[in-house]
Enzyme design. Structure first.
Site, mmCIF file in Angstrom:
data_model
loop_
_atom_site.group_PDB
_atom_site.id
_atom_site.type_symbol
_atom_site.label_atom_id
_atom_site.label_comp_id
_atom_site.label_asym_id
_atom_site.label_seq_id
_atom_site.Cartn_x
_atom_site.Cartn_y
_atom_site.Cartn_z
ATOM 1 N N ARG A 1 -0.927 12.416 -0.084
ATOM 2 C CA ARG A 1 -2.035 13.159 -0.063
ATOM 3 C C ARG A 1 -1.734 14.549 0.261
ATOM 4 N NH1 ARG A 1 -2.308 9.411 3.595
ATOM 5 N NH2 ARG A 1 -2.520 10.006 5.744
ATOM 6 N N HIS B 1 0.908 -1.384 -0.148
ATOM 7 C CA HIS B 1 0.030 -0.080 -0.093
ATOM 8 C C HIS B 1 1.113 1.035 -0.130
ATOM 9 C CE1 HIS B 1 -1.509 3.418 2.732
ATOM 10 N NE2 HIS B 1 -2.472 3.356 1.589
#
Length: 298
Positions: free
Chosen positions: A108, A104
């Site tokens: 952001r 993963h």
């Protein structure tokens, strides 16, 4: 506040990663552009039943709205209800071969606005590795690359973000980590924006060097039904974390994001068993005893 440079970087990062994964897998990703009724949209790039990846998604999103959802303002209650802008790239890759680890990664950016005052901004992100069978050289390589992404900005960042990752990707109801960790940070604005953005971009730029060598090493190792069965069992932990604890999943759902894109992180085949324990001395037990324990790798 001009965020066009951040958006340009994210779109380029998504394209670079998808291109590299298509080359490794041999199958073209499906690309879907979507719009959000309340503002913004994104591009989802997904492969299913690939040659290497049983399922993998690399998503870009850029959304805005009139009020921050609870998951984004939980630690900053004074920002609740403010106009916001959020963008990022998030990926989860589930290889078919049980010896190749799931991974993963996300990077952001958030900004919250209130009248004519300066916006409140922060960066977040990181990457973490979830193997089903443990290889020490893989875990060391992944962590060394994570460390290399942060070292130019100060020696304290890797140990701090490594600890943050261990604590964040922890299943409290199971009392166990999700995998072998990596790095994680959120609400990061303690240094000026240009330097914070450079650190953040370095994390994104180091994803492919951290992960591609691992799947190339493991993709062709022979395996049987036993290994696939254990992979499906351990994938259940991945699902539990994402649906119960993950702030990114909660933010996407609470902000009215595209459900198909938000839940692309779910593995395609998963199994749960009641009170199951691996055989003593087995490779499956070794994963739980020697790898999924928050240990230091560099």
């Amino acid at each position: 506040m001009d965020t066009s440079g951040i958006k340009t970087y994210l779109l380029g990062l998504q394209d670079r990663i998808v291109t590299a994964l298509e080359r490794a897998d041999g199958k073209t990703f499906r690309r879907d552009e979507w719009t959000r009724p309340d503002g913004g949209g994104g591009i989802s790039a997904l492969v299913e039943e690939g040659n290497l990846l049983e399922r993998g998604g690399v998503n870009f999103s850029h959304v805005m709205g009139r009020g921050l959802p609870p998951s984004a303002s939980a630690h900053r209650s004074e920002l609740a209800g403010r106009h916001f802008e959020a963008m990022g790239v998030s990926l989860v890759l589930h290889p078919r071969n049980p010896y190749a680890p799931t991974v993963h990664m996300n990077v952001r950016f958030f900004a919250a606005f209130h009248g004519q005052s300066d916006p409140v901004w922060w960066f977040g992100g990181g990457m973490d590795l979830t193997p089903y069978y443990g290889f020490e050289e893989d875990a060391r390589h992944f962590h060394q690359t994570c460390k290399a992404s942060l070292d130019p900005f100060g020696a304290s960042y890797y140990p701090r973000f490594k600890k943050w990752c261990d604590e964040y990707f922890y299943l409290k109801h199971r009392a166990e980590p999700r995998g072998v960790g990596g790095i994680f940070f959120d609400d990061f604005n303690e240094i000026p924006l240009p330097q914070a953005q450079a650190l953040w971009q370095s994390v994104g730029d180091h994803f492919l060097p951290a992960y591609l060598p691992l799947i190339e090493r493991r993709r062709d190792l022979p395996y049987g039904e036993r290994e696939r069965d254990f992979q499906a069992y351990r994938r259940g932990r991945y699902v539990e974390f994402n649906l119960v604890y993950d702030r990114g999943t909660l933010f996407g759902l609470q902000s009215g994001g595209r459900t198909e894109s938000i839940l692309m992180s779910m593995p395609p085949i998963v199994r749960w068993r009641y009170d199951w324990h691996p055989e003593a001395g087995s490779p499956e037990e070794r994963l739980l005893k020697d790898f999924v324990n928050g240990r230091d790798w560099v």
